[in-house]
Design a protein around this motif. Sequence first.
Motif, PDB file in Angstrom:
ATOM      1  N   LEU A  84     -13.697  40.511 -25.982  1.00  0.00           N
ATOM      2  CA  LEU A  84     -12.658  41.510 -25.693  1.00  0.00           C
ATOM      3  C   LEU A  84     -12.392  42.443 -26.870  1.00  0.00           C
ATOM      4  O   LEU A  84     -11.823  43.511 -26.693  1.00  0.00           O
ATOM      5  CB  LEU A  84     -11.362  40.813 -25.282  1.00  0.00           C
ATOM      6  CG  LEU A  84     -11.423  40.036 -23.962  1.00  0.00           C
ATOM      7  CD1 LEU A  84     -10.090  39.347 -23.708  1.00  0.00           C
ATOM      8  CD2 LEU A  84     -11.763  40.958 -22.800  1.00  0.00           C
ATOM      9  N   ALA A  85     -12.811  42.019 -28.085  1.00  0.00           N
ATOM     10  CA  ALA A  85     -12.623  42.891 -29.244  1.00  0.00           C
ATOM     11  C   ALA A  85     -13.382  44.194 -29.040  1.00  0.00           C
ATOM     12  O   ALA A  85     -12.913  45.268 -29.407  1.00  0.00           O
ATOM     13  CB  ALA A  85     -13.091  42.189 -30.513  1.00  0.00           C
ATOM     14  N   LYS A  86     -14.567  44.088 -28.451  1.00  0.00           N
ATOM     15  CA  LYS A  86     -15.394  45.275 -28.207  1.00  0.00           C
ATOM     16  C   LYS A  86     -15.098  45.922 -26.865  1.00  0.00           C
ATOM     17  O   LYS A  86     -15.287  47.123 -26.696  1.00  0.00           O
ATOM     18  CB  LYS A  86     -16.884  44.887 -28.273  1.00  0.00           C
ATOM     19  CG  LYS A  86     -17.428  44.857 -29.687  1.00  0.00           C
ATOM     20  CD  LYS A  86     -18.925  45.166 -29.669  1.00  0.00           C
ATOM     21  CE  LYS A  86     -19.468  45.684 -30.982  1.00  0.00           C
ATOM     22  NZ  LYS A  86     -18.882  45.116 -32.184  1.00  0.00           N
ATOM     23  N   SER A  87     -14.681  45.129 -25.890  1.00  0.00           N
ATOM     24  CA  SER A  87     -14.461  45.689 -24.549  1.00  0.00           C
ATOM     25  C   SER A  87     -13.149  45.211 -23.931  1.00  0.00           C
ATOM     26  O   SER A  87     -13.135  44.470 -22.953  1.00  0.00           O
ATOM     27  CB  SER A  87     -15.631  45.332 -23.635  1.00  0.00           C
ATOM     28  OG  SER A  87     -15.793  43.929 -23.639  1.00  0.00           O
ATOM     29  N   PRO A  88     -12.022  45.648 -24.528  1.00  0.00           N
ATOM     30  CA  PRO A  88     -10.712  45.236 -23.989  1.00  0.00           C
ATOM     31  C   PRO A  88     -10.508  45.692 -22.540  1.00  0.00           C
ATOM     32  O   PRO A  88      -9.740  45.083 -21.802  1.00  0.00           O
ATOM     33  CB  PRO A  88      -9.709  45.908 -24.929  1.00  0.00           C
ATOM     34  CG  PRO A  88     -10.463  46.983 -25.640  1.00  0.00           C
ATOM     35  CD  PRO A  88     -11.886  46.533 -25.699  1.00  0.00           C
ATOM     36  N   GLN A  89     -11.237  46.737 -22.134  1.00  0.00           N
ATOM     37  CA  GLN A  89     -11.079  47.253 -20.766  1.00  0.00           C
ATOM     38  C   GLN A  89     -11.571  46.255 -19.721  1.00  0.00           C
ATOM     39  O   GLN A  89     -11.317  46.436 -18.525  1.00  0.00           O
ATOM     40  CB  GLN A  89     -11.777  48.613 -20.604  1.00  0.00           C
ATOM     41  CG  GLN A  89     -13.291  48.603 -20.697  1.00  0.00           C
ATOM     42  CD  GLN A  89     -13.820  48.666 -22.144  1.00  0.00           C
ATOM     43  OE1 GLN A  89     -13.075  48.462 -23.094  1.00  0.00           O
ATOM     44  NE2 GLN A  89     -15.097  48.932 -22.302  1.00  0.00           N
ATOM     45  N   ALA A  90     -12.257  45.177 -20.173  1.00  0.00           N
ATOM     46  CA  ALA A  90     -12.666  44.124 -19.229  1.00  0.00           C
ATOM     47  C   ALA A  90     -11.455  43.536 -18.510  1.00  0.00           C
ATOM     48  O   ALA A  90     -11.557  43.080 -17.380  1.00  0.00           O
ATOM     49  CB  ALA A  90     -13.434  43.032 -19.962  1.00  0.00           C
ATOM     50  N   VAL A  91     -10.296  43.561 -19.180  1.00  0.00           N
ATOM     51  CA  VAL A  91      -9.073  43.045 -18.558  1.00  0.00           C
ATOM     52  C   VAL A  91      -8.709  43.885 -17.325  1.00  0.00           C
ATOM     53  O   VAL A  91      -8.238  43.363 -16.316  1.00  0.00           O
ATOM     54  CB  VAL A  91      -7.909  43.005 -19.574  1.00  0.00           C
ATOM     55  CG1 VAL A  91      -6.581  42.702 -18.895  1.00  0.00           C
ATOM     56  CG2 VAL A  91      -8.196  41.974 -20.659  1.00  0.00           C
ATOM     57  N   ASN A  92      -8.940  45.186 -17.410  1.00  0.00           N
ATOM     58  CA  ASN A  92      -8.689  46.054 -16.253  1.00  0.00           C
ATOM     59  C   ASN A  92      -9.765  45.899 -15.182  1.00  0.00           C
ATOM     60  O   ASN A  92      -9.488  45.939 -13.985  1.00  0.00           O
ATOM     61  CB  ASN A  92      -8.625  47.530 -16.664  1.00  0.00           C
ATOM     62  CG  ASN A  92      -7.400  47.864 -17.489  1.00  0.00           C
ATOM     63  OD1 ASN A  92      -7.511  48.352 -18.606  1.00  0.00           O
ATOM     64  ND2 ASN A  92      -6.217  47.582 -16.964  1.00  0.00           N
ATOM     65  N   GLN A  93     -11.006  45.722 -15.647  1.00  0.00           N
ATOM     66  CA  GLN A  93     -12.125  45.741 -14.704  1.00  0.00           C
ATOM     67  C   GLN A  93     -12.329  44.406 -13.991  1.00  0.00           C
ATOM     68  O   GLN A  93     -12.753  44.377 -12.844  1.00  0.00           O
ATOM     69  CB  GLN A  93     -13.412  46.147 -15.441  1.00  0.00           C
ATOM     70  CG  GLN A  93     -13.388  47.608 -15.859  1.00  0.00           C
ATOM     71  CD  GLN A  93     -14.301  47.895 -17.054  1.00  0.00           C
ATOM     72  OE1 GLN A  93     -14.885  46.966 -17.640  1.00  0.00           O
ATOM     73  NE2 GLN A  93     -14.425  49.161 -17.419  1.00  0.00           N
TER      74      GLN A  93
END
Lengths: 385, 131
Positions: B83-92
């Motif tokens: 998630l450090a690199k892709s915090p938007q995974a929480v939205n997706q």
Amino acid sequence: MNKTALNEKHRALGAKMTDFHGWEMPLYYTSILDEHRAVRQALGIFDISHMGQVLVTGPDATRTLNHLMVSDFSQVGLNRACYTLMLNERGGIIDDLIIYRLGEEEFLVIVNCGNRAIDVEWLRAHRQGNTTVTNISEERAILAIQGPLASRVLETLIDAKVAGLGRFEIAPIRTIGPDACIARTGYTGSDGFELFLPNRHAGRLWEATLAAGKPQDAHPVGLGARDTLRVEAGLRLYGADMDAATTPWEVGLDWTVALGKPNFIGKDTLLRQRAQGVTRKFVGFVLPQGPVPRTGMELTAPGADHRRIGAVTSGTFSPMLNQPVGMGYVEPASAAVGAPLGLTVRAQRYAAAIVKLPFWKPERKPSAVSSPAPSSGTHLLERLS
Amino acid sequence: MNIPAELRYTKTHEWARQEGTDVAVGITSHAQEELRDVVFIELPNVGKVVKQGEPAAVIESVKAAFDIYAPVSGVISRANGALAKSPQAVNQDCYGAGWLFAVAPSNPAELSSLLSAQAYEQQLQTPTPGH
């Protein structure tokens, strides 16, 4: 709660609404980041009718503005805009404003939403000679059409070469009426236009612009992205980055001040402070990664020394740079570009570095300013009338 | 609204899933929808002791930072470093790639004290005062 003429349009688009200085305004329609990127890469359409519009007119209008503002309005040409500051006697900023010269004796003053009443009162109280101050905010709307495709899309609506309108120029939109204008101004850092018009035309223009921009991925944009855009562009926000206790030198808006012109309110303090030097300086800083800098967070000296050297006034996550960026005040000795500093977030310390503002700016294409400005009478909003 | 039936939920919009001896934790679809635009996540270190109902992580959207509460007490056994690199995974993908951390529970009974999918859905449908 105050509502703009476009309130129903925002609701129909499913906007998340918010209370902004007593105005019910759209915060976002789909996503702040998407709306931000639309403005940077294509086109965004904003309702900014909550901002105040004031006419300053009369034979002594220029004298009044020169007395009240830091800029020299004898140098502002017809149909030109000027970003300026209005100061109190202590040199503190009452508001930052854009003032358009519509005629020899006629100026349109755009004031911040939260400062409407204060500004109008101050303008009236300090007007010089034969000057009339008319608050026309109630009947008027402002649309901002911002982004690299703005001129292309607007030209399909307005039968005039809006691309020929120079940066900070304003021209009438004659088919809407004698009091409708288009200006190449905005507060996003991207190219764009602002349209000033009576409320009764706002809905039609909003719909038409959205429809015309749709094939180019135009988005309606709320106040959320308006804030991230202006931060990314290094633009100051009244109430956050500056207030009545801030002088132009401190907030780094020296370039707005015409010290050479005759006396204006606040000049004495500015001269004194210029001689003595400021005790804090406004800077921009970036974090390689990490949390978002937010208003009030502590800025500290680099290294082992955790001494407080200042505080954050504005910050965001920059979608174009893909990293957190912030602005705020630090001690002058710590304000050099490139200097490291610490940002304290939830008791944890993150490394940051001071950078030159703006954080981001568009790649400039060959300037359109050199092409001839539209002649008067060519603005025909054919599809709208 | 996506509320997987097999998960447990908190009133504060976290979900909890039994994974072997661990309990994996994330935020619900409703929560990520409310936050929008997640841009940074502060995860707890592995080994940290957490207590049910107390802040264990922070999720930042463009507009603000929000505490994420531990649904169960225990020790942090894993954290989703991606998630450090892709915090938007929480939205997706809030129930999958957007998971936040896992807890080795000290009191496994706490899991069954959480809301069922049905109870959580009911809570979402109850208007909150002031809205």
